[in-house]
Design an enzyme around this catalytic site. Sequence first.
Site, short mmCIF file in Angstrom:
data_model
loop_
_atom_site.label_atom_id
_atom_site.label_comp_id
_atom_site.label_asym_id
_atom_site.label_seq_id
_atom_site.Cartn_x
_atom_site.Cartn_y
_atom_site.Cartn_z
CG ASP A 1 -1.99 1.03 1.04
OD1 ASP A 1 -1.75 1.68 0.33
OD2 ASP A 1 -2.83 0.83 2.12
CG ASP B 1 -9.39 3.37 1.25
OD1 ASP B 1 -8.51 3.03 0.26
OD2 ASP B 1 -9.02 2.88 2.45
C1 GLA Z 1 -5.46 2.38 2.55
C2 GLA Z 1 -6.12 1.06 1.64
C3 GLA Z 1 -7.05 0.18 2.45
C4 GLA Z 1 -6.45 -0.35 3.73
C5 GLA Z 1 -5.98 0.90 4.50
C6 GLA Z 1 -4.93 0.38 5.68
O1 GLA Z 1 -6.54 3.11 2.82
O2 GLA Z 1 -6.43 1.41 0.68
O3 GLA Z 1 -7.53 -0.83 1.86
O4 GLA Z 1 -5.34 -1.07 3.37
O5 GLA Z 1 -5.06 1.64 3.88
O6 GLA Z 1 -4.70 1.86 6.38
#
Ligand code: GLA
Length: 510
Positions: free
Chosen positions: A261, A323
């Site tokens: 990520d 997200d």
């Molecule tokens: C980002 C990702 C999520 C999750 C969060 C964890 O927002 O897109 O899917 O993994 O980080 O903090």
Amino acid sequence: MKKNWKSLHWMGIACALLLCAQGRAFAQTEVTGYWKFSSPTTGLDYLQLKQTGEAVTSVGRRALTGTLHDGKLHLATGTDANATTYDAVVKGDKFPATRVTHDGPWGGTDTGTLERVTNEEIHPTRLPLPDLRDLPDNGLVRTPPMGWNSWNKFHDRFDDATVRGMADAMVSSGMAKAGYTYIIVDEGWSSGRDANGKITGNARFPDMKALADYVHSKGLKIGIYSSPGPQVCGGYQGSYGHEEEDAQTFADWGYDYLKYDWCSAGGIYQSTWADLEGAYQKMGEALEKTRRPIVYSLCEYGAGDVWKWGAKAGGNLWRTTGDIADNWASMSRIGFAQPDIASNAQAGHWNDPDMLEVGNGGMTADEYRTHMSLWAMLRAPLIAGNDLRTMTEETKSILTNPDIIAIDQDLEAKPVQLLSREGTSEVLVRPLTGNAVAIGLFNRGDKPAEISFQWDSIHLFDNLGFGMRPPTVRDLWKHQEIPATGDTFTATVPPHGVVMLQTINGGRRR
Ligand code: GLA
């Protein structure tokens, strides 16, 4: 003279008081700068504080406000009862601190240390990225990966026992039988590095290898989470500068999947195509070097049109969006925008519109059926994000619908296409193996809608040819076959709902 002595005496006292006050002002540490909150339970959290007089605020992602008064630091994310708070008696550059959170089952008081750190620790100098090249295909996930991930339901508030419980439930609920395989530990497991630089789990994840062994013993596979930046999004340890080492550690522990990520990598690299690809290629190469089959999941929210280069960097799947949230607006906005880029997915390299929210409670059953159907039409990874241990029969029936899963996992490589869009009604079509076709009649409106298509328009997708029509179609949510009569098919589709059809192989002349 006496008087003079007296006044000198009082002047002395006044002076002493002033000095003392000044001294105290100087003694009160100025907290402007970078701080690390570390606790054995939750790992690390970095704060960038700015002090003006007695007022203290945090700069950056976490909006904290508070005061430093008489050496007592109090910071909070808001004023309501659910605010996260930090409290400490400031003494020098390292002192005990408590953090109180109200976040789900893991909310509580967390005792740790606040320590001043340098800007370089948070934003280290940029290390070189590799020259861009095409990494070989690792041969994994020829159909979209299926599994479960901790983030949507738990955020970072979960532990080893939660993950083991989820592996148990994956098997006992029938999810594993339906095809769900990967149990993915998202943000919240890491702590820091040991004296040898090896990444370590925090108190909630004391033995990451034992956890992997347990999940494997259930016949499942296991995933882990890190970042090309020094920290993952919530402040836990990331892989920056330790890419090869971490890939090897994950391989040694027995992990089969890495979600990587972007998070704090944005403080080091630019969000340009070259930097994004370089940073992801760096870990892609490191994973390749371990020689362990590890599915590589790129998570950088679609930046730099990742679908154009994700496979080159070694990616097996890449997030195409920000997200998802557990509500209709978020899910439908993401899902219905995806057909535009669907042609970039291919066996082993999938567009990932983010994980499923089915069963988390923010949408109706019709909306969750739309979510699942849309993800299947898109050939999206099916990564459940609910609590598998407590799901209702309805949730289970949505997540394990074999007809819908078969659409998602079908081997025919042709992408989904928009057949028609009229107002809030959309018909999506995808060719399947054996000249069959999946047809999704989606109602994005908030009233029931009659949605139709002509059989002849479907023959552009099924190779049967004009003038042919399948004898029957299968309704994939009702699990019924319906005779395909007339030139047109019409269904009444509930608000925010879907009718999913699949033509049955073969055809006959009308
Ligand atoms: C980002 C990702 C999520 C999750 C969060 C964890 O927002 O897109 O899917 O993994 O980080 O903090």
